[in-house]
Scaffold this motif. Sequence first.
Motif, mmCIF file in Angstrom:
data_model
loop_
_atom_site.group_PDB
_atom_site.id
_atom_site.type_symbol
_atom_site.label_atom_id
_atom_site.label_comp_id
_atom_site.label_asym_id
_atom_site.label_seq_id
_atom_site.Cartn_x
_atom_site.Cartn_y
_atom_site.Cartn_z
ATOM 1 N N ALA A 203 0.833 -1.203 0.000
ATOM 2 C CA ALA A 203 0.000 0.000 0.000
ATOM 3 C C ALA A 203 0.869 1.254 0.000
ATOM 4 O O ALA A 203 0.561 2.236 -0.685
ATOM 5 C CB ALA A 203 -0.932 0.001 1.218
ATOM 6 N N ALA A 204 1.972 1.229 0.747
ATOM 7 C CA ALA A 204 2.884 2.373 0.766
ATOM 8 C C ALA A 204 3.519 2.580 -0.612
ATOM 9 O O ALA A 204 3.617 3.715 -1.090
ATOM 10 C CB ALA A 204 3.966 2.173 1.836
ATOM 11 N N LEU A 205 3.942 1.506 -1.258
ATOM 12 C CA LEU A 205 4.516 1.621 -2.606
ATOM 13 C C LEU A 205 3.492 2.155 -3.593
ATOM 14 O O LEU A 205 3.812 3.013 -4.433
ATOM 15 C CB LEU A 205 5.033 0.263 -3.083
ATOM 16 C CG LEU A 205 6.377 -0.166 -2.530
ATOM 17 C CD1 LEU A 205 6.678 -1.605 -2.941
ATOM 18 C CD2 LEU A 205 7.473 0.756 -3.003
ATOM 19 N N ALA A 206 2.263 1.684 -3.493
ATOM 20 C CA ALA A 206 1.209 2.169 -4.393
ATOM 21 C C ALA A 206 0.931 3.649 -4.139
ATOM 22 O O ALA A 206 0.765 4.431 -5.090
ATOM 23 C CB ALA A 206 -0.062 1.344 -4.211
ATOM 24 N N ALA A 207 0.885 4.060 -2.878
ATOM 25 C CA ALA A 207 0.601 5.459 -2.552
ATOM 26 C C ALA A 207 1.726 6.373 -3.011
ATOM 27 O O ALA A 207 1.480 7.449 -3.569
ATOM 28 C CB ALA A 207 0.370 5.608 -1.048
ATOM 29 N N VAL A 208 2.981 5.972 -2.792
ATOM 30 C CA VAL A 208 4.111 6.787 -3.240
ATOM 31 C C VAL A 208 4.123 6.862 -4.766
ATOM 32 O O VAL A 208 4.380 7.921 -5.346
ATOM 33 C CB VAL A 208 5.442 6.237 -2.681
ATOM 34 C CG1 VAL A 208 6.641 6.864 -3.373
ATOM 35 C CG2 VAL A 208 5.521 6.476 -1.174
ATOM 36 N N SER A 209 3.820 5.757 -5.421
ATOM 37 C CA SER A 209 3.762 5.757 -6.891
ATOM 38 C C SER A 209 2.663 6.684 -7.395
ATOM 39 O O SER A 209 2.873 7.441 -8.354
ATOM 40 C CB SER A 209 3.534 4.341 -7.412
ATOM 41 O OG SER A 209 4.603 3.502 -7.049
ATOM 42 N N ALA A 210 1.504 6.652 -6.749
ATOM 43 C CA ALA A 210 0.408 7.544 -7.137
ATOM 44 C C ALA A 210 0.800 8.997 -6.925
ATOM 45 O O ALA A 210 0.501 9.862 -7.763
ATOM 46 C CB ALA A 210 -0.853 7.212 -6.342
#
Length: 162
Positions: free
Chosen positions: A141-148
């Motif tokens: 979830a952290a990787l997805a949020a940083v990517s977004a």
Amino acid sequence: MLLLAASLALLAGPARHTGWHAFATLWKGRLAAVPTGLAAAALALAAPLAALSGAVTCSPGCPLPPYESPRPQDLIHATGAIGALLLCALAILVYATQPDATTLRRAGRLGVLLAFPPLILSAIGILLLGRGLFTGLMERAALAAVSAWLVHTAAVHVRAKP
């Protein structure tokens, strides 16, 4: 992780042109001027760490201390990933504290809202629970949020150009 690394390196360029920031210093409770170069430097340093994490795979199960015995490749992978995410969090904070550029400040504040909860919960999971479903979900979830946040902030920079 390799795509994230490339994105971080590409965003470091426009990040150096976003002006001066007010950044709260915790030990004095005052505002201090921090150059935008801090966001650019954080993104530029995060890029090779993310690439390192993507290039060096961990052993099955991704064992990390203190609960398991890691191999050197596990420590390299984890150090790269954690370092890259911490530097991304710093860049998000710098964007969120911009006094004059409202669209870039909004992008930073959106990053704080999206990325900080899973980043904090991931760190708590690693420290208290070790490897498991909760920690794995929070890391992703952290990787997805940083990517977004990266995609959104890049779009804001592109729209800001004349």
